[in-house]
Write a protein that holds these residues in place. Structure first.
Motif, mmCIF file in Angstrom:
data_model
loop_
_atom_site.group_PDB
_atom_site.id
_atom_site.type_symbol
_atom_site.label_atom_id
_atom_site.label_comp_id
_atom_site.label_asym_id
_atom_site.label_seq_id
_atom_site.Cartn_x
_atom_site.Cartn_y
_atom_site.Cartn_z
ATOM 1 N N GLY A 11 11.223 -4.223 -5.926
ATOM 2 C CA GLY A 11 11.237 -3.478 -4.677
ATOM 3 C C GLY A 11 11.544 -1.995 -4.826
ATOM 4 O O GLY A 11 11.908 -1.341 -3.847
ATOM 5 N N ARG A 12 11.394 -1.486 -6.038
ATOM 6 C CA ARG A 12 11.753 -0.085 -6.259
ATOM 7 C C ARG A 12 10.575 0.686 -6.841
ATOM 8 O O ARG A 12 9.529 0.127 -7.186
ATOM 9 N N GLY A 13 10.778 1.996 -6.961
ATOM 10 C CA GLY A 13 9.769 2.839 -7.580
ATOM 11 C C GLY A 13 9.832 2.744 -9.087
ATOM 12 O O GLY A 13 10.571 1.942 -9.654
ATOM 13 N N LEU A 14 9.047 3.570 -9.744
ATOM 14 C CA LEU A 14 8.944 3.529 -11.197
ATOM 15 C C LEU A 14 9.907 4.520 -11.846
ATOM 16 O O LEU A 14 10.051 5.654 -11.392
ATOM 17 N N PHE A 53 8.102 9.300 -9.095
ATOM 18 C CA PHE A 53 7.704 8.378 -8.032
ATOM 19 C C PHE A 53 8.811 8.170 -7.004
ATOM 20 O O PHE A 53 9.998 8.154 -7.335
ATOM 21 N N GLY A 54 8.388 7.958 -5.765
ATOM 22 C CA GLY A 54 9.301 7.508 -4.736
ATOM 23 C C GLY A 54 9.451 6.002 -4.791
ATOM 24 O O GLY A 54 8.847 5.330 -5.638
ATOM 25 N N ALA A 55 10.247 5.458 -3.877
ATOM 26 C CA ALA A 55 10.538 4.018 -3.870
ATOM 27 C C ALA A 55 9.438 3.208 -3.199
ATOM 28 O O ALA A 55 9.405 1.987 -3.333
ATOM 29 N N GLY A 56 8.543 3.861 -2.489
ATOM 30 C CA GLY A 56 7.384 3.160 -1.948
ATOM 31 C C GLY A 56 7.538 2.645 -0.539
ATOM 32 O O GLY A 56 8.648 2.477 -0.027
ATOM 33 N N THR A 57 6.398 2.412 0.106
ATOM 34 C CA THR A 57 6.311 1.763 1.412
ATOM 35 C C THR A 57 5.550 0.465 1.244
ATOM 36 O O THR A 57 4.457 0.460 0.673
ATOM 37 N N ILE A 58 6.140 -0.618 1.735
ATOM 38 C CA ILE A 58 5.457 -1.913 1.692
ATOM 39 C C ILE A 58 4.665 -2.071 2.981
ATOM 40 O O ILE A 58 5.233 -2.091 4.071
ATOM 41 N N LEU A 59 3.357 -2.170 2.848
ATOM 42 C CA LEU A 59 2.477 -2.314 4.010
ATOM 43 C C LEU A 59 1.967 -3.742 4.085
ATOM 44 O O LEU A 59 1.435 -4.276 3.119
ATOM 45 N N ARG A 60 2.130 -4.342 5.272
ATOM 46 C CA ARG A 60 1.576 -5.663 5.510
ATOM 47 C C ARG A 60 0.609 -5.565 6.680
ATOM 48 O O ARG A 60 0.973 -5.120 7.772
ATOM 49 N N VAL A 61 -0.636 -5.962 6.437
ATOM 50 C CA VAL A 61 -1.648 -5.954 7.476
ATOM 51 C C VAL A 61 -1.943 -7.399 7.847
ATOM 52 O O VAL A 61 -2.434 -8.182 7.018
#
Lengths: 112, 112
Positions: free
Chosen positions: A41-44, B102-110
């Motif tokens: 659940g984290r970035g790289l 890198f950032g930690a990201g966004t989890i997208l659920r469609v």
């Protein structure tokens, strides 16, 4: 076309055992090569990068090491794995350092 | 740290709706890149926007960059179930050796 191969896809190792993950790139020469680790659940997190054979830069002090014995081969190693080494390891390449990177499919490493 | 930070951390939408993800960073950049990661796979480069560009399009993707606010947004129009993935922004800073951060990201659920 260029391809990147990473293996194994999954690995389960006991604490204190050695590690060797391999990454190879095809279809290009003198790539920049990178090893990243991704926690769940984290970035790289960048671990190592290389701009040429035998040239390795380490970003994070730890018990891991990297080597580049050939132009298109990048190896991530450890002499003794720790529980904290568990994670998803990704290899990537790029033709120039400010250009998009191309990633392998990763190795899921679990330490028991 | 120049680490990009995505917002929101998670996003759930219906198929056909638009999805907007934001990224903020802290230092001056050479370029900003967006990547996509399907579960358990490597990252795939989506789009690169240079520091002197304000907007860029690629298919259903639209990226904007506001260097005065040190922020970027990724818009996915007419989303599909297959767009379900994690999305990461990454910045390149020449002063940081042109390495991707890198950032930690966004989890997208469609949802279909």
């Amino acid at each position: 076309s260029q391809t990147i191969h990473q293996w194994p896809a999954t690995l389960v190792q006991p604490v204190g055992s050695p590690l060797s993950l391999e990454c190879t790139v095809e279809g290009t020469s003198n790539p920049n090569l990178y090893w990243y680790r991704q926690a769940a659940g984290r970035g790289l997190q960048l671990l190592f990068y290389s701009v040429g054979i035998g040239q390795i830069s380490s970003e994070v002090p730890q018990n891991l090491s990297a080597s580049r014995p050939q132009d298109r081969q990048f190896i991530l190693s450890s002499k003794k794995l720790l529980l904290s080494d568990s994670g998803f390891y990704l290899c990537a390449w790029t033709s120039e350092s400010n250009q998009p990177q191309h990633f392998g499919d990763g190795t899921r490493l679990s330490i028991l | 740290s120049q680490q990009g930070e995505e917002d929101p951390q998670a996003l759930s939408i219906q198929e056909g709706e638009n999805a907007t993800m934001n990224c903020s960073y802290k230092t001056s950049i050479n370029n900003l890149q967006w990547y996509r990661q399907n579960s358990g796979r490597g990252l795939v480069h989506l789009i690169l926007i240079r520091s002197n560009e304000r907007e860029k399009h690629s298919g259903r993707l639209r990226v904007t960059l506001d260097t005065s606010k040190k922020s970027s947004s990724l818009l996915i129009t007419a989303s599909r179930a297959a767009d379900t993935a994690s999305y990461f922004c990454a910045t390149v800073n020449m002063e940081y050796g042109n390495k991707l951060v890198f950032g930690a990201g966004t989890i997208l659920r469609v949802k279909s």
